[in-house]
Design an enzyme around this catalytic site. Sequence first.
Site, PDB file in Angstrom:
ATOM      1  N   HIS A  18       0.813  -1.217   0.071  1.00 23.47           N
ATOM      2  CA  HIS A  18      -0.138   0.053   0.022  1.00 23.47           C
ATOM      3  C   HIS A  18       0.982   1.358  -0.142  1.00 23.47           C
ATOM      4  CE1 HIS A  18      -4.029   1.999   1.321  1.00 23.47           C
ATOM      5  NE2 HIS A  18      -3.266   2.958   1.129  1.00 23.47           N
ATOM      6  N   GLU A 200     -10.815   3.675   7.715  1.00 29.47           N
ATOM      7  CA  GLU A 200      -9.603   4.409   7.822  1.00 29.47           C
ATOM      8  C   GLU A 200     -10.121   5.804   8.701  1.00 29.47           C
ATOM      9  OE1 GLU A 200      -7.878   6.698   4.610  1.00 29.47           O
ATOM     10  OE2 GLU A 200      -6.257   7.196   5.686  1.00 29.47           O
TER      11      GLU A 200
HETATM   12  N1  ADE Z   1      -4.869   8.984  -0.878  1.00 28.94           N
HETATM   13  C1  ADE Z   1      -3.580   8.910  -0.770  1.00 28.94           C
HETATM   14  N2  ADE Z   1      -3.279   8.665   0.684  1.00 28.94           N
HETATM   15  C2  ADE Z   1      -4.703   8.478   0.857  1.00 28.94           C
HETATM   16  C3  ADE Z   1      -5.170   7.994   2.412  1.00 28.94           C
HETATM   17  N3  ADE Z   1      -4.471   7.818   3.256  1.00 28.94           N
HETATM   18  N4  ADE Z   1      -6.366   7.849   2.399  1.00 28.94           N
HETATM   19  C4  ADE Z   1      -7.249   7.920   1.155  1.00 28.94           C
HETATM   20  N5  ADE Z   1      -6.971   8.248   0.171  1.00 28.94           N
HETATM   21  C5  ADE Z   1      -5.443   8.471   0.071  1.00 28.94           C
HETATM   22 ZN    ZN Z   2      -3.712   4.902   0.904  1.00 28.28          ZN
END
Ligand code: ADE
Ligand code: ZN
Length: 343
Positions: A18, A200
């Site tokens: 990732h 997240e």
């Molecule tokens: N694009 C780049 N970093 C990201 C993240 N942490 N969350 C969502 N989209 C992203």
């Molecule tokens: Zn990401």
Amino acid sequence: MAEQTKDDFENPSIAELHCHLEATVEPADARRLAARHKIDISGAFDENGAYKWRSFEEFLAVYDAVSAAIRTPQDYYEITYEHYRRLAAKGVIYAEVFVSPAHALRFGMSYGALIDAVADAMGKAEAQTGIVGRIIVTCVRHFGVEHALEVAKMARDAPHAFVTGFGMAGDEAFGDAPDYKPAFDIAREAGLGLTVHAGEILGPESLRQAIFLFDVSRVGHGVRAVEDESLIAEMKDRGLTLEVCPTSNVAIGLYPSIKSHPLPALMKAGLKVTLNSDDPAYFGVDVADEYALNAAAHGLTAQDLLALTQAAVDAAFCDRETKAKLTTRLQARQVMGKTDPYP
Ligand code: ADE
Ligand code: ZN
């Protein structure tokens, strides 16, 4: 147990799943690219020249603005080659990157030229260092449903051996999840591995919706699963792998420190967990640093680190033969006495 050496922590064999390619560009290199194309991205930097943001929304806006400085196949070739050379020098044997065609296509680059540039650079880095790279073509959720469909169709209609995955990044709270399902269906039918940023910014409900609707095998972040035991059980049942990015989570403000990050709880719960950098040039930490930081903060052993790498190889969007070769490289490390097998 064999004694752990300094080398086990400083140079473990690492695999990353990732990381956003556009976010591997250091601020100084972004300024150089902006100068090359005579564009002004000065609003993206603070007085010390670092990327500047104060919230997740601002981070995404700066990320989009800076990506505008990467606009030719040559730019993409250079940033990819730099990234892979850097990683190989730090003990990384396999790395996937998210590549966002929307950012490149804005400036007239074709999808094919973009992918060829990134893949050529990966091929050159592999020939020189042995590091293996693959591409996850990625849509950005807050660019809308039509955009997501367009990206999935591009990936389907112009297959490339190095394009092995489809993902969705961006603002998890944007739009309605069911509207994005057709994009994932197209990518799945094209034989691509699937991952989505979820769990997240939003909690278990969003994560549950994303997993069951999109039927992904991996989740970007997914750390908020820790708030819901039944969700953890469901994720384990499905064999889902989490792409955990602790420094990113701390930088965005989800957790106050690496020490308070739920990585150990997720590992202890028996979930398949991998360790990743997400946006290294923004958060100042690459995946090798991430391994070292988390080993220090959580007392992870060399075996724990090796297990994180093996989990990444197991869940990687690459063919069986490549996985077998990577696994052999990891096992060779054990045979060399670098570490005991993970129990
Ligand atoms: N694009 C780049 N970093 C990201 C993240 N942490 N969350 C969502 N989209 C992203
Ligand atoms: Zn990401």
